[in-house]
Design an enzyme around this catalytic site. Structure first.
Site, PDB file in Angstrom:
ATOM      1  N   SER A 294       0.836  -1.199   0.000  1.00 28.14           N
ATOM      2  CA  SER A 294       0.000   0.000   0.000  1.00 28.14           C
ATOM      3  C   SER A 294       0.867   1.243   0.000  1.00 28.14           C
ATOM      4  O   SER A 294       1.989   1.234   0.515  1.00 28.14           O
ATOM      5  CB  SER A 294      -0.910   0.025   1.229  1.00 28.14           C
ATOM      6  N   ASP A 295       0.332   2.318  -0.581  1.00 32.54           N
ATOM      7  CA  ASP A 295       0.947   3.613  -0.305  1.00 32.54           C
ATOM      8  C   ASP A 295       0.712   3.908   1.170  1.00 32.54           C
ATOM      9  O   ASP A 295      -0.185   3.356   1.807  1.00 32.54           O
ATOM     10  CB  ASP A 295       0.348   4.702  -1.201  1.00 32.54           C
ATOM     11  N   TRP A 296       1.501   4.794   1.731  1.00 30.54           N
ATOM     12  CA  TRP A 296       1.502   5.016   3.170  1.00 30.54           C
ATOM     13  C   TRP A 296       0.147   5.589   3.621  1.00 30.54           C
ATOM     14  O   TRP A 296      -0.254   6.664   3.194  1.00 30.54           O
ATOM     15  CB  TRP A 296       2.655   5.932   3.549  1.00 30.54           C
TER      16      TRP A 296
END
Length: 756
Positions: A294-296
């Site tokens: 995932s992106d942060w």
């Protein structure tokens, strides 16, 4: 020249020794853990020959798949879940009792980002993490040089290895749909074919050195405005033809080991756990065997994350056990809401990523901040700088006629590599344009500087932070200096301030900020010999610059920026870069801005891609709109002549490759490189198609007066379009035109072929 104030070492060899000692200790620790596991197996129970054998997962003679399958039954449920979420800002856990190390990730497609504290974004303030800042990926794309892309990836992986990183969060391959996108400088332009051809060798070179890439942002992260909530509605054809090809190439051609989900939604579901994108396309159609990260803080739903293909959740906002893929995932599996097979698939992918990187004891040591790296950074910059305009051959600078050079503009003294969001680095040094110009010309002529303007910074609450200087006074001083000089080099453009070229926000305006257009007009009134050097990662409105005789698109060029710019201005390097994006004359000329707010920035947090497949030059061609500077445009200090274009035959079948050849001659007085482009057009298609599409290119080095025959192979299957009725790719029989061009608006020859 900017130099890291926290760097108290004067010898890059000292830095390398510190990292090497740390890396040696890390690998010794991993080996010791492996031995302890073996000893444990040998001291428990009867001493049979089988007990004394090395466990399969530690046996490097076995395949990765065999080793992974040996690990999974050894793991507890809690250990499996722990592998699927972060344990710090940039790491995810291993399994210590089995000798499986942590995974360490690193931001920065242009270098190895500085260290932060374990549980905070606060910089660690260490003195040995000042990296080489390589040019932005827009620069690499402007070189149209696949070999250079491989060298870039090789050098970047060497620095990552030295810093003990396992996953490089790069490259970004999102398409430049609008010039207002704050992150376009991280990407590689508007054309999916060009992006794919530059990304693949970059990825392969990084992973050949045991560092995983994490290709981002999957998918349709084409604006930063409302990126955490915006829903994208796009046709299946545009998705397949424009926005997915670079991701597909990264997976199916380059073999990417991980992919990062985007923040936005596609058709109502967040991309980090979008079943259609991840389960159906990425892991289904493309057979991706790596990990989806995932992106942060891009994960929004625990059950969707568990079921829809997310493998590692990273973020910043919660205690780590409270992540969606932590206690919630554990609960779902224990209560039968998520099958164990789903969890094991995630674990299998994470372990495979680990074995390819952190557990790979054959990874090279790497190197850090070497002269070879900074030399390469300069070479990439020199090949990617684009000469947009050069009326009356004002460039290269003639020091016999220009005895006094005025350098004007804040970007002449501003550094950029340490800002911009996730791409920000802590460079060991960064040569400013003024420093580069002074170094190159200072011994021959008088070089003077005037700031001209001072950037102000809009803040999140809408207020304006005042500039550090009085802009009225700065402009007056600059105009006065211009009137006293033989040549003005105006170094302007954008920067990485909020709402400029930066993560998290889009630009507010297509115009140059800080009053630059008006200042340049005033300078032209007192001196017509003006060179405009644009430092930016985006197209800008250049209608004001009609009377500026020369314009150079210099991008963000990293550590050696100033030297590279000076090399091009002086003629030491003949400019050869060509635009990977179109420069529209006006913002409303872009397809993304032609239908009102529904298509950008969106209405009620939904943006509709009404322009469909017509992005960039495809839009300008279809609507007969003349851009300010076309995709593929770039001038040289020499001239080139094309002739004798032909194909190896006239009729082809699916699966064939068209071999097109043509002659390019350097007809000028300087050696140079010409980037030739090959576009394909279908004649009388059954479905609406672009006027032409890039399907090949070649970069050719030519000495003055030299001719070369250039050959480009065009796989016929690449000419297919996505048929929404068929729900698949369709290659139609019939006639096609192949255009050999110097730019998308500069066609040199057209040859026709037939597909049967």
């Amino acid at each position: 020249m900017y130099k890291d104030k926290n760097d108290d070492t004067s010898d890059s060899g000292i830095l390398q020794m510190k990292f090497k000692i740390k890396l040696i200790m890390s690998r010794i620790t991993m080996t010791v853990l492996s031995v302890l596991v073996l000893m444990s197996a040998c001291t428990s129970g009867p001493k049979t020959r089988t007990d004394r054998q090395l466990p399969v997962y530690l046996d490097e003679s076995k395949t990765i798949d065999e080793r992974v399958e040996d690990i999974i039954p050894r793991l507890t449920l809690e250990e499996k879940v722990a592998l699927c979420h972060a344990q710090s800002k940039f790491s995810s856990p291993g399994v210590q009792r089995l000798g499986i190390p942590e995974l360490w990730m690193n931001d920065g497609p242009f270098g190895v980002r500085s260290e932060v504290l374990y549980n905070s974004w606060t910089k660690a303030e260490t003195t040995n993490d000042s990296c080489t800042a390589f040019p932005a990926l827009t620069v690499l794309a402007s070189s149209w040089n696949t070999e250079l892309a491989s060298q870039y990836g090789q050098a970047l992986s060497e620095e990552a290895n030295y810093r003990e990183k396992d996953v490089q969060l790069a490259p970004g391959v999102n398409i430049a749909r609008t010039p207002l996108n704050g992150r376009n400088f991280e990407y590689m332009g508007e054309d999916p074919f060009l992006v794919s051809k530059i990304a693949v060798p970059y990825i392969k070179a990084i992973q050949d050195n045991g560092i995983a890439v994490c290709v981002k942002h999957f998918a349709l992260n084409n604006q930063e405005y409302q990126r955490d909530t915006v829903n994208v509605e796009v046709s299946e054809r545009a998705l397949r033809e424009i926005y997915l090809p670079a991701f597909k190439a990264a997976v199916t051609e380059a073999g990417a080991w991980s992919v990062m989900g985007a923040y936005n939604k596609l058709r109502g579901q967040y991309c980090c756990h979008n079943s259609y994108l991840i389960n159906d396309i990425l892991k289904g159609e493309w057979k991706f065997d790596g990990a989806v990260i995932s992106d942060w803080s891009g994960t929004k739903n625990a059950y969707e994350a568990a079921m829809n293909g997310l493998d590692i959740e990273m973020g910043t906002l919660k205690p780590y056990n409270k992540y969606y893929m932590a206690d919630s995932l554990l609960y779902f599996v224990r209560n039968g809401k998520v099958p164990m097979e789903k969890l094991d698939d995630k674990v299998r992918r994470v372990l495979k990523l680990n074995l390819r990187t952190a557990m790979n004891r054959n990874r090279p040591w790497g190197s850090f901040n070497t002269k070879e790296h900074t030399d390469l950074a300069r070479h990439i910059a020199e090949q990617g700088i684009v000469l947009l305009k050069n009326r009356n051959n004002i460039l290269p600078v003639n020091t016999e006629k220009c005895r006094k050079i005025a350098v004007i503009g804040e970007n002449a003294v501003r550094t950029h590599a340490s800002n911009g969001g996730a791409a920000a680095l802590k460079p060991r040094y960064e040569i400013t344009p003024l420093a580069g110009i002074e170094s190159r010309f200072g011994k021959e002529v008088e070089v003077s500087f005037a700031r001209g303007y001072s950037a102000y910074t809009p803040t999140i609450d809408g207020k304006i932070a005042p500039p550090a200087y009085d802009n009225t006074r700065l402009a007056t001083e600059a105009v006065k200096l211009a009137g006293e000089s033989d040549l003005v080099i105006f170094v302007g453009g954008l920067n990485h301030n909020w709402r400029q070229d930066s993560e998290g926000y889009d630009r507010e305006s297509y115009s140059l900020p800080y009053g630059q257009p008006e200042l340049i007009r005033r300078i032209l009134e007192v001196n017509s010999n003006v060179v405009l050097v644009l430092v930016s990662g985006n197209a800008v409105d250049l209608r004001f610059a009609e009377n500026v005789p020369s314009i150079v698109q210099a991008w963000y060029c990293g550590s050696e920026s100033g030297h590279a710019i000076a090399s091009v201005l002086s003629g030491d390097v003949n400019p050869s870069g060509k635009l990977p994006i179109s420069f529209p004359a006006a913002l409303e000329d872009c397809g993304a801005h032609a239908f009102g707010p529904e298509t950008y920035p969106g209405v009620n947090e939904t943006v509709t891609y009404s322009e469909g497949i017509y992005v960039g030059y495809r839009w300008f061609d279809s609507k007969n709109i003349t851009p300010m500077y076309a995709f593929g445009h770039g001038l040289s200090y020499t001239s080139y002549e094309y002739s004798n274009a032909k194909t190896d035959r006239s009729v082809y079948s699916p699966g064939d490759k068209v071999k097109v050849s043509f002659c390019v001659k350097n007809t000028g007085a300087r050696d140079g490189d010409e980037i030739s482009q090959v576009y394909v057009s279908q004649i009388n298609p059954s479905s609406e198609r672009p006027v032409k599409e890039l399907k090949g290119f070649a970069r050719t080095s030519l000495k003055s007066g030299e001719s070369k025959v250039v050959e480009v192979e065009l796989p016929v299957d690449d000419w297919a379009f996505w048929d929404e009725q068929l729900d698949g790719w369709k290659l139609e029989k019939g006639k096609y035109n192949i255009s050999i061009a110097a730019a998308s608006d500069d066609i040199k020859y057209v040859v026709s072929v037939e597909i049967k």
